[in-house]
Design a protein around this motif. Structure first.
Motif, PDB file in Angstrom:
ATOM      1  N   LEU A  29      -3.729 -10.607  36.279  1.00  0.00           N
ATOM      2  CA  LEU A  29      -5.116 -10.357  35.907  1.00  0.00           C
ATOM      3  C   LEU A  29      -5.765 -11.642  35.426  1.00  0.00           C
ATOM      4  N   CYS A  30      -4.952 -12.450  34.707  1.00  0.00           N
ATOM      5  CA  CYS A  30      -5.473 -13.693  34.145  1.00  0.00           C
ATOM      6  C   CYS A  30      -5.919 -14.639  35.257  1.00  0.00           C
ATOM      7  N   ASP A  31      -5.090 -14.732  36.325  1.00  0.00           N
ATOM      8  CA  ASP A  31      -5.457 -15.566  37.486  1.00  0.00           C
ATOM      9  C   ASP A  31      -6.826 -15.163  38.005  1.00  0.00           C
ATOM     10  N   GLN A  32      -6.989 -13.834  38.192  1.00  0.00           N
ATOM     11  CA  GLN A  32      -8.220 -13.357  38.814  1.00  0.00           C
ATOM     12  C   GLN A  32      -9.410 -13.598  37.916  1.00  0.00           C
ATOM     13  N   PHE A  33      -9.250 -13.310  36.623  1.00  0.00           N
ATOM     14  CA  PHE A  33     -10.355 -13.528  35.691  1.00  0.00           C
ATOM     15  C   PHE A  33     -10.744 -15.003  35.658  1.00  0.00           C
ATOM     16  N   THR A  34      -9.731 -15.888  35.623  1.00  0.00           N
ATOM     17  CA  THR A  34     -10.015 -17.317  35.496  1.00  0.00           C
ATOM     18  C   THR A  34     -10.717 -17.854  36.730  1.00  0.00           C
ATOM     19  N   LEU A  35     -10.170 -17.553  37.919  1.00  0.00           N
ATOM     20  CA  LEU A  35     -10.739 -18.135  39.131  1.00  0.00           C
ATOM     21  C   LEU A  35     -12.137 -17.586  39.425  1.00  0.00           C
ATOM     22  N   ILE A  36     -12.304 -16.281  39.271  1.00  0.00           N
ATOM     23  CA  ILE A  36     -13.621 -15.704  39.556  1.00  0.00           C
ATOM     24  C   ILE A  36     -14.635 -16.242  38.561  1.00  0.00           C
ATOM     25  N   GLY A  37     -14.200 -16.389  37.302  1.00  0.00           N
ATOM     26  CA  GLY A  37     -15.098 -16.962  36.296  1.00  0.00           C
ATOM     27  C   GLY A  37     -15.434 -18.399  36.617  1.00  0.00           C
ATOM     28  N   SER A  38     -14.453 -19.122  37.142  1.00  0.00           N
ATOM     29  CA  SER A  38     -14.703 -20.510  37.524  1.00  0.00           C
ATOM     30  C   SER A  38     -15.731 -20.583  38.652  1.00  0.00           C
ATOM     31  N   GLY A  39     -15.646 -19.623  39.589  1.00  0.00           N
ATOM     32  CA  GLY A  39     -16.622 -19.603  40.663  1.00  0.00           C
ATOM     33  C   GLY A  39     -18.030 -19.319  40.168  1.00  0.00           C
ATOM     34  N   LEU A  40     -18.120 -18.618  39.044  1.00  0.00           N
ATOM     35  CA  LEU A  40     -19.423 -18.258  38.504  1.00  0.00           C
ATOM     36  C   LEU A  40     -20.248 -19.500  38.151  1.00  0.00           C
ATOM     37  N   ILE A  41     -19.565 -20.636  37.896  1.00  0.00           N
ATOM     38  CA  ILE A  41     -20.281 -21.885  37.622  1.00  0.00           C
ATOM     39  C   ILE A  41     -21.271 -22.168  38.740  1.00  0.00           C
ATOM     40  N   TRP A  42     -20.830 -21.951  39.990  1.00  0.00           N
ATOM     41  CA  TRP A  42     -21.713 -22.217  41.130  1.00  0.00           C
ATOM     42  C   TRP A  42     -22.903 -21.278  41.147  1.00  0.00           C
ATOM     43  N   ASN A  43     -22.637 -19.974  40.865  1.00  0.00           N
ATOM     44  CA  ASN A  43     -23.750 -19.018  40.868  1.00  0.00           C
ATOM     45  C   ASN A  43     -24.799 -19.409  39.837  1.00  0.00           C
ATOM     46  N   VAL A  44     -24.321 -19.811  38.655  1.00  0.00           N
ATOM     47  CA  VAL A  44     -25.265 -20.184  37.607  1.00  0.00           C
ATOM     48  C   VAL A  44     -26.012 -21.442  38.025  1.00  0.00           C
ATOM     49  N   GLU A 191     -37.391 -10.822  39.354  1.00  0.00           N
ATOM     50  CA  GLU A 191     -37.163 -11.799  40.414  1.00  0.00           C
ATOM     51  C   GLU A 191     -35.991 -12.726  40.045  1.00  0.00           C
ATOM     52  N   ALA A 192     -35.906 -13.096  38.773  1.00  0.00           N
ATOM     53  CA  ALA A 192     -34.823 -13.982  38.347  1.00  0.00           C
ATOM     54  C   ALA A 192     -33.465 -13.303  38.533  1.00  0.00           C
ATOM     55  N   ILE A 193     -33.401 -12.018  38.168  1.00  0.00           N
ATOM     56  CA  ILE A 193     -32.141 -11.277  38.318  1.00  0.00           C
ATOM     57  C   ILE A 193     -31.764 -11.166  39.794  1.00  0.00           C
ATOM     58  N   PHE A 194     -32.783 -10.843  40.562  1.00  0.00           N
ATOM     59  CA  PHE A 194     -32.699 -10.648  41.990  1.00  0.00           C
ATOM     60  C   PHE A 194     -32.207 -11.950  42.674  1.00  0.00           C
ATOM     61  N   LEU A 195     -32.755 -13.068  42.248  1.00  0.00           N
ATOM     62  CA  LEU A 195     -32.355 -14.359  42.800  1.00  0.00           C
ATOM     63  C   LEU A 195     -30.912 -14.650  42.430  1.00  0.00           C
ATOM     64  N   PHE A 196     -30.544 -14.318  41.210  1.00  0.00           N
ATOM     65  CA  PHE A 196     -29.187 -14.589  40.775  1.00  0.00           C
ATOM     66  C   PHE A 196     -28.201 -13.795  41.621  1.00  0.00           C
ATOM     67  N   HIS A 197     -28.551 -12.544  41.934  1.00  0.00           N
ATOM     68  CA  HIS A 197     -27.698 -11.759  42.828  1.00  0.00           C
ATOM     69  C   HIS A 197     -27.609 -12.407  44.204  1.00  0.00           C
TER      70      HIS A 197
ATOM     71  N   GLY B  78     -26.775  -3.537  38.144  1.00  0.00           N
ATOM     72  CA  GLY B  78     -26.340  -4.830  37.624  1.00  0.00           C
ATOM     73  C   GLY B  78     -25.616  -5.729  38.601  1.00  0.00           C
ATOM     74  N   ILE B  79     -25.253  -5.210  39.765  1.00  0.00           N
ATOM     75  CA  ILE B  79     -24.257  -5.907  40.590  1.00  0.00           C
ATOM     76  C   ILE B  79     -24.868  -6.318  41.918  1.00  0.00           C
ATOM     77  N   PRO B  80     -24.541  -7.505  42.438  1.00  0.00           N
ATOM     78  CA  PRO B  80     -25.090  -7.920  43.728  1.00  0.00           C
ATOM     79  C   PRO B  80     -24.679  -6.956  44.829  1.00  0.00           C
ATOM     80  N   ASP B  81     -25.643  -6.654  45.706  1.00  0.00           N
ATOM     81  CA  ASP B  81     -25.399  -5.728  46.799  1.00  0.00           C
ATOM     82  C   ASP B  81     -24.241  -6.144  47.671  1.00  0.00           C
ATOM     83  N   ILE B  82     -24.130  -7.454  47.903  1.00  0.00           N
ATOM     84  CA  ILE B  82     -23.122  -7.921  48.850  1.00  0.00           C
ATOM     85  C   ILE B  82     -21.722  -7.615  48.335  1.00  0.00           C
TER      86      ILE B  82
END
Lengths: 279, 293
Positions: A29-44, A191-197, B78-82
């Motif tokens: 679980l730790c692997d998954q939490f860490t890597l997915i969280g690391s990817g979130l840097i790009w989304n932000v 719109e901001a939320i929408f863009l973030f998605h 809360g979650i992206p559609d994709i």
């Protein structure tokens, strides 16, 4: 590997710091939490840059759409129609193919007195190419929101400004623009939320993840593909996204209160959050 | 297609183009536009049905049913559609196989999840490994339709729930004073009147649905994006119609297709709004009444 070591190895993996090879089997679980969280840097990163730049461009688009001269109004209308009328997915594909066709070495631009070389090779990378598409896209959507708000600035405000002798730029800066923002703010929060998605689409549409440096969805999809079990990585992804969306709502709520602070309590508009999803 | 197409290497200019654009693969490409339209036409009513169910459940007096309805609308927010699309396709597929597995092979001993593998008995596989290619494609397409319907049903539920609340209170009070039951009030008063309030939200949803169709590509259906990438890519001289990388032009074509679809929808929905506003106690309806008299 303990969880702390995993975080040290993979916490910044998405920007190329730490362990090079992704975990191959026995995912914790730790692997998954860490890597997915690391990817979130790009989304932000995608979300933040395109929101900030798109905000200023959108003000321009809204003003252009409101202009009297058809030579200014028509191009703005066309821009908004093209970017709001077509799927973001197609826009990403199209932009990527366009950027790939540009010469790799750069384009020489002759300015008469000097010659500069425009670097084009970065355009095929997500950090620049995808950001350009996202900026244009959010500019169109936000421009439409701002345009609507600009049209509903109360006539009395403008007349009051005229009475004080405010014209041109000072009138825009001190009267029209703040009122426009105040009226547009609830829609702009969505719109901001929408863009973030929408930032989750980047690595699924043409732009390749270079050296497996991807965003949160890229890693979530990596785990789901390896384990055939979607029930762990996607809920983790959802958890992270909900956190960031709550952050956006909080931040925009603070700005909303500041924009409305001169109004009597009961007239202040509360933010109503109704995110849309797909563009 | 045409008789002169038998030897592509000898062709020039327009005749080359006419042969190129009518190859078998291009015909499949044109057919995939039909796939997109079919998806839209099937998904829209099904999603509306799901949304109606969700909205009704969210208004229910039975607590678990209400929680289900509220939960269903909440997941979409809360979650992206994709992420949904990627999640539901695998999850639904596994759910169906698991259910068939329980029914068809009750005496199977091993666990279904073995480490990283999802194993069900052979006759529970969906579709069966012996079935024809078109069955596989149809199964993939129906999974995609179901996924789209679930996700868009959640949004339709939000819209319809709001529309049901927007029906003027006076109308419901009148119904109550006539002695109608809750059920009668719902079916005879609320449902017929809610559509005009739901229409702006639903037309917005339709636009979003149109723009979500390229995601079919991610679900593994051979849709227009798949074919545009396939046909547009660089073709070396071992192909009968060699050409450089033309994906840009194919995607431009798709862009035009989507812009056209959006424009046509805008016009039709505008007319529909005018039609539904007739006789309604709204500003639009009032304006129509004034214009007529």
């Amino acid at each position: 590997m303990t969880c702390l070591e995993t975080i040290q190895a993979y916490g910044l993996r998405s920007i190329g710091i730490g362990e090079r090879l992704l975990p191959k089997s026995d995912f914790t679980l730790c692997d998954q939490f860490t890597l997915i969280g690391s990817g979130l840097i790009w989304n932000v990163y995608f979300g933040f840059i395109s929101l900030v730049i798109g905000f200023f461009l959108a003000t321009g688009v809204a003003l252009a759409k409101n202009a009297d001269s058809p030579f200014i109004r028509k191009p703005a209308e066309l821009f908004v129609f093209v970017f709001r009328g077509s799927p973001l997915f197609i826009q990403f594909f199209l932009a990527y193919e366009l950027f790939v066709l540009l010469p790799k070495v750069g384009i020489d631009i002759n300015l008469g007195f000097t010659e500069i070389t425009a670097e084009t090779r970065w355009l095929t990378r997500a950090w620049l190419g995808a950001v350009i598409v996202l900026i244009l896209n959010t500019t169109a959507y936000t421009g439409e929101i701002f345009y609507g708000a600009l049209r509903s600035v109360p006539m009395g405000d403008i007349e009051a400004a005229d009475a004080y002798g405010l014209t041109g730029w000072p009138r825009f800066k001190r009267i029209v623009w703040p009122t426009m923002l105040r009226l547009a703010w609830p829609a702009y929060t969505n719109e901001a939320i929408f863009l973030f998605h929408a930032t989750a689409l980047v690595y699924f549409s043409g732009f390749p993840a270079w050296r497996q440096k991807g965003d949160a969805l890229y890693y979530a999809n990596y785990f789901a593909d390896k384990t055939f079990n979607p029930f762990i990585p996607y809920p983790i992804l959802a958890f992270y996204f909900i956190l960031v969306v709550l952050g956006i709502i909080g931040l925009f709520g603070v700005i909303n209160r500041r924009l409305n602070r001169h109004l009597p309590q009961e007239r202040q508009k509360k933010l109503k959050i109704r995110p849309q999803i797909i563009r | 297609m045409f008789s002169y197409c038998s030897d592509p290497s000898s062709l020039q200019g327009l005749s080359w183009l006419s042969c190129y654009l009518t190859t078998g693969k291009h015909m499949l490409f044109y057919g995939s536009f039909g796939t997109v339209i079919a998806l839209l036409l099937v998904t829209a009513p099904v999603a509306l049905l799901f949304g109606f169910g969700g909205a009704t459940a969210a208004r229910s007096h039975i607590v678990p049913l209400r929680w289900f309805g509220k939960g269903y609308t909440a997941i979409a927010r809360g979650i992206p559609d994709i992420a949904f699309f990627l999640f539901f396709v695998i999850a639904l597929d596994q759910a169906f196989e698991w259910m068939r597995h329980k029914v068809k092979c009750p005496d199977w001993e091993e666990p279904v999840r073995q480490g990283n593998d999802f194993v069900v008995c052979k006759i529970a596989k969906l579709p069966l490994s012996s079935s024809a290619q078109w069955v596989h494609e149809a199964y993939g397409f129906s999974l995609a339709v179901l996924t789209f319907s679930i996700v868009f049903g959640a949004f339709a539920a939000i819209v319809l729930y709001g529309a049901m609340q927007a029906v003027p209170r006076a109308q419901i009070e009148t119904a109550e004073s006539y002695g109608m039951t809750r059920r009668q009030t719902f079916w005879r008063i609320i449902v017929p009147q809610m559509w005009i309030f739901a229409l702006p939200g639903l037309s917005n949803l339709w636009m979003i649905l149109i723009k979500a169709t390229p995601l079919l590509f991610l679900l593994g259906v051979e849709d227009i994006v798949y074919w545009a990438r396939e046909l547009g890519g660089l073709k070396t001289s071992i192909y009968s119609y060699p050409h450089p990388d033309w994906r840009l032009w194919y995607f431009l074509g798709l862009l035009v297709f989507y812009l056209g679809l959006t424009r046509v929808s805008e016009i039709i929905l505008g007319r529909l709004t005018a039609r539904l506003s007739r006789g309604q106690a709204t500003i639009a309806g009032n304006n129509q009444r004034k214009a007529a008299s």
